[in-house]
Write a protein that holds these residues in place. Structure first.
Motif, PDB file in Angstrom:
ATOM      1  N   GLY A 156      12.313   2.250  -4.213  1.00 10.65           N
ATOM      2  CA  GLY A 156      11.617   2.904  -3.121  1.00 10.65           C
ATOM      3  C   GLY A 156      10.845   4.105  -3.596  1.00 10.65           C
ATOM      4  O   GLY A 156      10.832   4.425  -4.792  1.00 10.65           O
ATOM      5  N   PRO A 157      10.192   4.813  -2.684  1.00  9.80           N
ATOM      6  CA  PRO A 157       9.389   5.983  -3.044  1.00  9.80           C
ATOM      7  C   PRO A 157      10.236   7.083  -3.678  1.00  9.80           C
ATOM      8  O   PRO A 157      11.406   7.263  -3.339  1.00  9.80           O
ATOM      9  N   THR A 158       9.632   7.797  -4.609  1.00 12.66           N
ATOM     10  CA  THR A 158      10.335   8.877  -5.314  1.00 12.66           C
ATOM     11  C   THR A 158       9.648  10.226  -5.102  1.00 12.66           C
ATOM     12  O   THR A 158       9.925  11.175  -5.818  1.00 12.66           O
ATOM     13  N   ASP A 159       8.742  10.314  -4.111  1.00 13.33           N
ATOM     14  CA  ASP A 159       7.996  11.549  -3.892  1.00 13.33           C
ATOM     15  C   ASP A 159       8.901  12.630  -3.302  1.00 13.33           C
ATOM     16  O   ASP A 159       9.992  12.348  -2.795  1.00 13.33           O
ATOM     17  N   SER A 509      -7.973   6.642  -3.467  1.00 14.99           N
ATOM     18  CA  SER A 509      -9.381   6.839  -3.826  1.00 14.99           C
ATOM     19  C   SER A 509     -10.270   6.799  -2.591  1.00 14.99           C
ATOM     20  O   SER A 509     -11.215   7.585  -2.455  1.00 14.99           O
ATOM     21  N   TYR A 510      -9.955   5.873  -1.685  1.00 17.42           N
ATOM     22  CA  TYR A 510     -10.753   5.703  -0.475  1.00 17.42           C
ATOM     23  C   TYR A 510     -10.693   6.955   0.396  1.00 17.42           C
ATOM     24  O   TYR A 510     -11.711   7.434   0.912  1.00 17.42           O
ATOM     25  N   SER A 557       2.993   6.712   0.806  1.00 14.04           N
ATOM     26  CA  SER A 557       3.200   7.534  -0.389  1.00 14.04           C
ATOM     27  C   SER A 557       1.866   8.003  -0.949  1.00 14.04           C
ATOM     28  O   SER A 557       1.711   9.165  -1.362  1.00 14.04           O
ATOM     29  N   GLU A 558       0.877   7.126  -0.960  1.00 15.50           N
ATOM     30  CA  GLU A 558      -0.447   7.506  -1.455  1.00 15.50           C
ATOM     31  C   GLU A 558      -1.152   8.460  -0.496  1.00 15.50           C
ATOM     32  O   GLU A 558      -1.933   9.308  -0.929  1.00 15.50           O
ATOM     33  N   ALA A 562      -2.680  12.038  -1.511  1.00 21.00           N
ATOM     34  CA  ALA A 562      -4.042  12.450  -1.161  1.00 21.00           C
ATOM     35  C   ALA A 562      -4.033  13.814  -0.476  1.00 21.00           C
ATOM     36  O   ALA A 562      -4.899  14.660  -0.726  1.00 21.00           O
ATOM     37  N   ILE A 563      -3.047  14.033   0.384  1.00 18.72           N
ATOM     38  CA  ILE A 563      -2.960  15.306   1.100  1.00 18.72           C
ATOM     39  C   ILE A 563      -2.612  16.444   0.152  1.00 18.72           C
ATOM     40  O   ILE A 563      -3.298  17.480   0.113  1.00 18.72           O
ATOM     41  N   TRP A 564      -1.552  16.280  -0.636  1.00 24.29           N
ATOM     42  CA  TRP A 564      -0.998  17.389  -1.405  1.00 24.29           C
ATOM     43  C   TRP A 564      -1.611  17.558  -2.786  1.00 24.29           C
ATOM     44  O   TRP A 564      -1.678  18.671  -3.309  1.00 24.29           O
ATOM     45  N   GLU A 565      -2.052  16.472  -3.393  1.00 30.04           N
ATOM     46  CA  GLU A 565      -2.584  16.563  -4.751  1.00 30.04           C
ATOM     47  C   GLU A 565      -4.107  16.592  -4.780  1.00 30.04           C
ATOM     48  O   GLU A 565      -4.697  17.146  -5.710  1.00 30.04           O
TER      49      GLU A 565
END
Length: 622
Positions: A156-159, A509-510, A557-558, A562-565
């Motif tokens: 699962g996600p690791t963020d 990217s989008y 997760s992406e 996009a928001i934070w990075e």
């Protein structure tokens, strides 16, 4: 060598190139979240055995009941003066093609006989409604046994990110895909009833949401989802579609009650005015026109009809006047490119949208948000290191989004790609651009997947413009070669139902592309995934839909990255869809996060619904 479309396109080219979607790597995948690994030998020992590791029971948490009321405009009673004083309200009944009794009010141009004539003109084939309901169903609480979360996936996600405090998370649907009650309580025919004559089977019952909406809303609220996105059927509000015709009181009452129930359950209503279901009247006497092949989109939505703009604005004013005090988010059109026949269609859409925006903000004094929902299978260059492929990607994306987004969000003229491809476009004056410009509070996008593009002749940019000048080219209207395979021969993601892929890195990217090009907040207004051959599975297998969970969690997760990075302002995400529904040709493509039994109308939560809600709640979303 063809020139690029000016400095802006050069900037976009550098942006796409800088955010390469193919990242070079050597060796195995790194584990940046792991500060170190254990290298010493393990120690083995015997311990008492139990089954405690095999099961953990957790429950979904429903939306709390509201403690206060928020309004976004004056109440409907105070706004009614904005509508023509001659406006009348009436009711109709139900069309039954086998009825023996005939309406006798033939002298009334908007009476039951005239309303029946609309359905006889539409002539939907094999019209039968094997419905369970003929009146609104009272909701019942959802038992806790239905709200037990499923077993976790191993990976699962690791963020470690959270969503912004005001992030809007919800589910989405559209009237024609879920409501049913096709010819009941005054609803007249729409494009969705005409398309069946183009060998597209119509599901006249669908999910019976028209009468079952309270139970469906109850189920979504029980899962803890706060935003409920739906569309309003134009032909339920104005059966005769045009200005000056009577308003259907039953239609007004229905959506009033639905909005009120959404609020009663602690959720927020999000309304779309037109989701593909254009009224019958805009096709005239020859309904086969609806099947004409458009120059731009996939379906003739009749937006090019000269009477369409005034009629749409009139319809929008009636709807907003009745509901704007309680609905904080509005969409004028859903994915208008897909139903735009030609360049005039786009001219009518953006000008109609601007008129509705100005009415809402300036006359109605609405304090909510208003925009449009766009489609665009994000074009990515087949080879990000190829100047020709980057050019093709920019051309593809600007042609899909630019004709709408440049005037609406930037007050800027149509992109060159559009003008070159459709020389009969309607020019926009400075006055037009000043009126249309900045009439979107955010950019709504339905980013289901990505498309790999390159020029028609590989490596030759000029072949794109050659195609644009040639009205008979097989590559029109986008004039690029579209595939789902990258430069190394791999599909760009997991393929399902022939056209949808899990492409989360392309989504990031989008989002960068959208935000940095049109410089307004971005809302993901639809995103979803049909598991391959789900319609053929047993119910238990449909419910354990791990591929859909992977789709949703990887996408979100992406979004967080996009928001934070990347600094992209993403404000919302609405999952498509709350239930399996009619996907304009059949029920075989299951996009829902709940199943629907077509005979009993029984709903069941899928694993992906629990997983998505759990993901969002764990990251700070209310």
């Amino acid at each position: 060598m063809a020139r690029l479309y000016g400095f802006g396109q050069l900037l976009l080219a550098s942006l796409v190139a800088a955010q390469q979607v193919f990242l070079a790597a050597e060796g195995p995948t790194t584990r940046p979240q792991c500060r170190g690994t254990k290298t010493r030998e393990p120690k083995y020992s015997f311990t008492p055995f139990s089954f405690t590791l095999t099961d953990t029971v957790r429950y979904a948490t429903s939306v709390p009941a509201p403690t206060a009321t928020t309004t976004y405009a004056a109440p409907s009673e105070a706004l009614i003066t904005l509508l023509p004083s001659s406006l009348s309200y009436t009711t109709w009944s139900k069309w039954d093609p086998n009825a023996t009794a005939k309406a006798t009010d033939t002298d009334n141009p908007f009476g039951s006989a005239a309303w029946t004539a609309l359905w006889e003109h539409a002539n939907p084939p094999n019209f039968t409604e094997k419905a369970l309901y003929s009146t609104t169903v009272s909701p019942t609480p959802i038992p806790s046994t239905e709200l037990v979360l499923p077993p976790r996936d191993y990976f699962g996600p690791t963020d470690c990110y959270n969503f912004p405090e005001d992030f809007e998370f919800g589910v989405a649907s559209s009237a024609s895909q879920v409501e049913g009650a096709t010819a009941e309580e005054g609803k007249s025919p729409s494009l969705m009833d005409i398309l069946v004559q183009d060998d597209r089977p119509k599901a006249y019952v669908t999910n019976e949401f028209y009468y079952y909406y309270k139970q469906d809303i109850e189920r979504v609220a029980a899962m803890g989802v706060k935003y409920f996105s739906f569309s309003i059927a134009w032909t339920r509000i104005l059966p005769f579609a045009l200005p000056g015709t009577p308003v259907n009181q039953q239609g007004i009452d229905h959506y009033n009650d639905m909005i009120n129930f959404i609020l009663e359950k602690g959720m927020v209503p999000v309304a779309t005015l037109l989701h593909f279901d254009t009224p019958l009247q805009f096709y005239g006497s020859n309904l086969t026109k609806a099947a004409d092949r458009p120059e731009i989109g996939y379906v003739n939505g009749a937006y090019q009809n000269e009477t369409f703009p005034d009629a749409f604005v009139n319809y929008a004013k009636i709807v907003m006047t009745h509901y704007a005090d309680r609905v904080p988010i509005w969409f004028t059109f859903n994915e208008p490119l897909l139903y735009s026949t030609n360049a005039k269609s786009i001219d009518h859409v953006i000008k109609s949208h601007a008129r509705v925006f100005h009415f809402y903000k300036e006359e109605l004094k609405g304090t909510g948000k208003i925009s449009m929902k766009f489609n665009d299978n994000f074009g990515v260059p087949r080879d990000p290191n190829s100047e020709a492929d980057v050019y093709a990607a920019n051309h593809f994306n600007s042609l899909q989004l630019g004709p709408f987004c440049d005037p609406i969000f930037l007050g800027k003229d149509y992109p060159d790609s559009f003008k070159q491809t459709f020389p009969d476009f309607v020019p926009l004056s400075k006055e037009d651009l000043a009126y249309i410009g900045h009439t979107g509070d955010f950019l709504g996008i339905d980013p289901y997947t990505a498309t790999v593009v390159c020029p028609p002749v590989p490596g030759v940019q000029e072949s794109i413009l050659d195609c644009a000048r040639n009205s008979t080219s097989t590559y029109r209207p986008y004039c690029v070669n579209q595939t789902m395979v990258n430069v190394y021969g791999w599909d760009i993601g997991y393929k399902s139902f022939s056209y949808v892929y899990i492409t989360p890195t392309y989504l990031r990217s989008y989002l960068n592309y959208l935000y940095n090009t049109w410089r307004v907040p971005v809302a993901i207004t639809e995103f979803g995934f049909p598991v391959f051959s789900e319609a053929e599975m047993a119910l238990s297998d449909q419910l354990f839909d791990t591929p859909r969970s992977q789709y949703y969690l990887s996408y979100m997760s992406e979004v967080l990255k996009a928001i934070w990075e990347d600094g992209v302002e993403v404000i919302a995400a609405f999952a498509w869809s709350g239930n399996d529904n009619w996907e304009f040709s059949s029920y075989d493509a299951h996009f829902g996060i709940q199943t629907v039994n077509r005979t009993t109308q029984q709903r069941n939560y899928k694993k992906s619904f629990f997983d998505l809600v759990d993901f969002m709640k764990a990251r700070g979303v209310e």
